[in-house]
Motif scaffolding. Sequence first.
Motif, PDB file in Angstrom:
ATOM      1  N   GLY A 115       0.775  -1.238   0.000  1.00  0.00           N
ATOM      2  CA  GLY A 115       0.000   0.000   0.000  1.00  0.00           C
ATOM      3  C   GLY A 115       0.797   1.273   0.000  1.00  0.00           C
ATOM      4  O   GLY A 115       0.233   2.366   0.143  1.00  0.00           O
ATOM      5  N   GLY A 116       2.121   1.165  -0.158  1.00  0.00           N
ATOM      6  CA  GLY A 116       2.932   2.373  -0.272  1.00  0.00           C
ATOM      7  C   GLY A 116       3.115   3.086   1.056  1.00  0.00           C
ATOM      8  O   GLY A 116       3.204   2.466   2.120  1.00  0.00           O
ATOM      9  N   ILE A 117       3.166   4.401   1.003  1.00  0.00           N
ATOM     10  CA  ILE A 117       3.482   5.246   2.155  1.00  0.00           C
ATOM     11  C   ILE A 117       2.240   6.052   2.539  1.00  0.00           C
ATOM     12  O   ILE A 117       1.583   6.610   1.660  1.00  0.00           O
ATOM     13  N   PRO A 118       1.896   6.115   3.818  1.00  0.00           N
ATOM     14  CA  PRO A 118       0.694   6.857   4.235  1.00  0.00           C
ATOM     15  C   PRO A 118       0.898   8.370   4.114  1.00  0.00           C
ATOM     16  O   PRO A 118       1.279   9.046   5.073  1.00  0.00           O
ATOM     17  N   ALA A 119       0.606   8.913   2.941  1.00  0.00           N
ATOM     18  CA  ALA A 119       0.898  10.318   2.654  1.00  0.00           C
ATOM     19  C   ALA A 119       0.190  11.273   3.604  1.00  0.00           C
ATOM     20  O   ALA A 119       0.714  12.343   3.925  1.00  0.00           O
ATOM     21  N   SER A 120      -0.988  10.894   4.090  1.00  0.00           N
ATOM     22  CA  SER A 120      -1.766  11.803   4.933  1.00  0.00           C
ATOM     23  C   SER A 120      -1.175  11.979   6.322  1.00  0.00           C
ATOM     24  O   SER A 120      -1.609  12.851   7.075  1.00  0.00           O
ATOM     25  N   TYR A 121      -0.167  11.176   6.685  1.00  0.00           N
ATOM     26  CA  TYR A 121       0.443  11.316   8.004  1.00  0.00           C
ATOM     27  C   TYR A 121       1.222  12.632   8.138  1.00  0.00           C
ATOM     28  O   TYR A 121       1.501  13.067   9.238  1.00  0.00           O
ATOM     29  N   PHE A 122       1.621  13.223   7.040  1.00  0.00           N
ATOM     30  CA  PHE A 122       2.478  14.409   6.986  1.00  0.00           C
ATOM     31  C   PHE A 122       3.884  14.040   7.463  1.00  0.00           C
ATOM     32  O   PHE A 122       4.805  13.979   6.660  1.00  0.00           O
ATOM     33  N   CYS A 123       4.073  13.813   8.748  1.00  0.00           N
ATOM     34  CA  CYS A 123       5.359  13.272   9.211  1.00  0.00           C
ATOM     35  C   CYS A 123       5.184  12.592  10.563  1.00  0.00           C
ATOM     36  O   CYS A 123       4.233  12.880  11.291  1.00  0.00           O
ATOM     37  N   TYR A 124       6.083  11.674  10.839  1.00  0.00           N
ATOM     38  CA  TYR A 124       6.135  10.818  12.010  1.00  0.00           C
ATOM     39  C   TYR A 124       5.206   9.613  11.870  1.00  0.00           C
ATOM     40  O   TYR A 124       4.063   9.724  11.455  1.00  0.00           O
ATOM     41  N   TYR A 125       5.761   8.474  12.208  1.00  0.00           N
ATOM     42  CA  TYR A 125       5.104   7.164  12.185  1.00  0.00           C
ATOM     43  C   TYR A 125       4.888   6.603  10.783  1.00  0.00           C
ATOM     44  O   TYR A 125       4.388   5.490  10.645  1.00  0.00           O
ATOM     45  N   GLU A 126       5.266   7.338   9.739  1.00  0.00           N
ATOM     46  CA  GLU A 126       5.150   6.734   8.409  1.00  0.00           C
ATOM     47  C   GLU A 126       6.107   5.542   8.274  1.00  0.00           C
ATOM     48  O   GLU A 126       5.809   4.577   7.558  1.00  0.00           O
ATOM     49  N   ASP A 127       7.230   5.585   8.991  1.00  0.00           N
ATOM     50  CA  ASP A 127       8.165   4.461   8.942  1.00  0.00           C
ATOM     51  C   ASP A 127       7.655   3.267   9.754  1.00  0.00           C
ATOM     52  O   ASP A 127       7.675   2.125   9.283  1.00  0.00           O
ATOM     53  N   THR A 128       7.163   3.514  10.969  1.00  0.00           N
ATOM     54  CA  THR A 128       6.633   2.424  11.794  1.00  0.00           C
ATOM     55  C   THR A 128       5.422   1.781  11.139  1.00  0.00           C
ATOM     56  O   THR A 128       5.295   0.549  11.111  1.00  0.00           O
ATOM     57  N   ASP A 129       4.535   2.588  10.598  1.00  0.00           N
ATOM     58  CA  ASP A 129       3.351   2.062   9.906  1.00  0.00           C
ATOM     59  C   ASP A 129       3.759   1.206   8.706  1.00  0.00           C
ATOM     60  O   ASP A 129       3.218   0.111   8.498  1.00  0.00           O
ATOM     61  N   THR A 130       4.728   1.678   7.945  1.00  0.00           N
ATOM     62  CA  THR A 130       5.176   0.930   6.765  1.00  0.00           C
ATOM     63  C   THR A 130       5.826  -0.385   7.173  1.00  0.00           C
ATOM     64  O   THR A 130       5.555  -1.441   6.586  1.00  0.00           O
ATOM     65  N   ALA A 131       6.687  -0.341   8.181  1.00  0.00           N
ATOM     66  CA  ALA A 131       7.332  -1.568   8.654  1.00  0.00           C
ATOM     67  C   ALA A 131       6.297  -2.555   9.183  1.00  0.00           C
ATOM     68  O   ALA A 131       6.420  -3.772   8.960  1.00  0.00           O
ATOM     69  N   TRP A 132       5.288  -2.057   9.864  1.00  0.00           N
ATOM     70  CA  TRP A 132       4.242  -2.914  10.415  1.00  0.00           C
ATOM     71  C   TRP A 132       3.498  -3.642   9.291  1.00  0.00           C
ATOM     72  O   TRP A 132       3.252  -4.850   9.354  1.00  0.00           O
ATOM     73  N   ARG A 133       3.170  -2.903   8.233  1.00  0.00           N
ATOM     74  CA  ARG A 133       2.467  -3.518   7.101  1.00  0.00           C
ATOM     75  C   ARG A 133       3.354  -4.526   6.373  1.00  0.00           C
ATOM     76  O   ARG A 133       2.871  -5.560   5.889  1.00  0.00           O
ATOM     77  N   LEU A 134       4.653  -4.246   6.303  1.00  0.00           N
ATOM     78  CA  LEU A 134       5.573  -5.231   5.725  1.00  0.00           C
ATOM     79  C   LEU A 134       5.614  -6.493   6.581  1.00  0.00           C
ATOM     80  O   LEU A 134       5.609  -7.617   6.056  1.00  0.00           O
ATOM     81  N   ARG A 135       5.643  -6.322   7.887  1.00  0.00           N
ATOM     82  CA  ARG A 135       5.622  -7.472   8.786  1.00  0.00           C
ATOM     83  C   ARG A 135       4.337  -8.284   8.588  1.00  0.00           C
ATOM     84  O   ARG A 135       4.360  -9.521   8.530  1.00  0.00           O
ATOM     85  N   LEU A 136       3.211  -7.617   8.506  1.00  0.00           N
ATOM     86  CA  LEU A 136       1.933  -8.311   8.309  1.00  0.00           C
ATOM     87  C   LEU A 136       1.928  -9.084   6.994  1.00  0.00           C
ATOM     88  O   LEU A 136       1.305 -10.152   6.897  1.00  0.00           O
TER      89      LEU A 136
END
Length: 307
Positions: free
Chosen positions: A169-190
């Motif tokens: 699903g790519g990168i959560p653009a609406s986050y603006f900044c912070y947690y885009e890395d944790t969210d992305t890593a979490w989805r990769l783990r899933l």
Amino acid sequence: MTDAEPSTTVVVVTWRGAAHVTACLDALAAQSRPHRTLVVDNASDDGTAALLAAHPSKPEVLRLRRNTGYAGAMAAALAKVDTPLMAWLNDDAVPAPEWLATCEDTLAEAPLAAAVSARLTLADGTVQSTGVRLTADGHGADLPNADGEIFGFCGGAALLNAEALRSVGGIPASYFCYYEDTDTAWRLRLAGWDVVRAAADVTHRHGASTRPGSVRFHLWNERNRLLTLVRCAPSEMAVRQLVKFAALTLVLPLRGKPAAPNFRLSLRCRVLAAVVVRLPRTLVERRAIGRRAALGRGAVWEAWAGI
């Protein structure tokens, strides 16, 4: 792709980075491994554009019409990446000459991994991060030590498999900044991917574009943590943390003056309002993440939360 063509597009996001982006580009020009450099300029108005145009390395530049934050800029860059790998690099980061080569080699040696986290060190020699852990209440926290495995990568300097990134699903653009890395890593783990660390050194100025501890920092940080839980965590954990955040906010007036900036009543009310507004869309995103997942949310949580 021939052997002479680069495997990685290094994406540097900048906003009013005139004071430090040149050092970042100089360090990229000195890398031992060929790569493509793409700078996303978040509508800087401080002369950054002129510095990018004049830099001898002649980086490609994607200038956005407005400031979309780190997450928005990375999402825009992903659409422009035509290499197998995509590196994330802060504009106030200065990678060592072997940084990219070490990251690429580490990823190649870990076929089940989709992301590599570099070692970020502050100017005084303090190690800021070698990766990210997941706390028992769902915070993403930097790991300064290099012991054991990591849950996620630090977005300040990381290397990702671009196709794997798109597939979750790519990168959560609406986050603006912070947690885009944790969210992305979490989805990769899933999705069944691993995340690993590399002994790839990067000196990080940290907080040059945003001020850690500011109202905006806490607003984005708290909001995005809760949204990440809704998107990725087991439902009972996401609900528990939302209720806990709301309940603590309600009792703040009874506790006197807050001891920490993120416990200001007005700020926390803004966080809750932002989460409520985004909740319908986030629940739709949660279902999409679940459909793509190869592992259960509970299994990932039990394996990593609090470790």
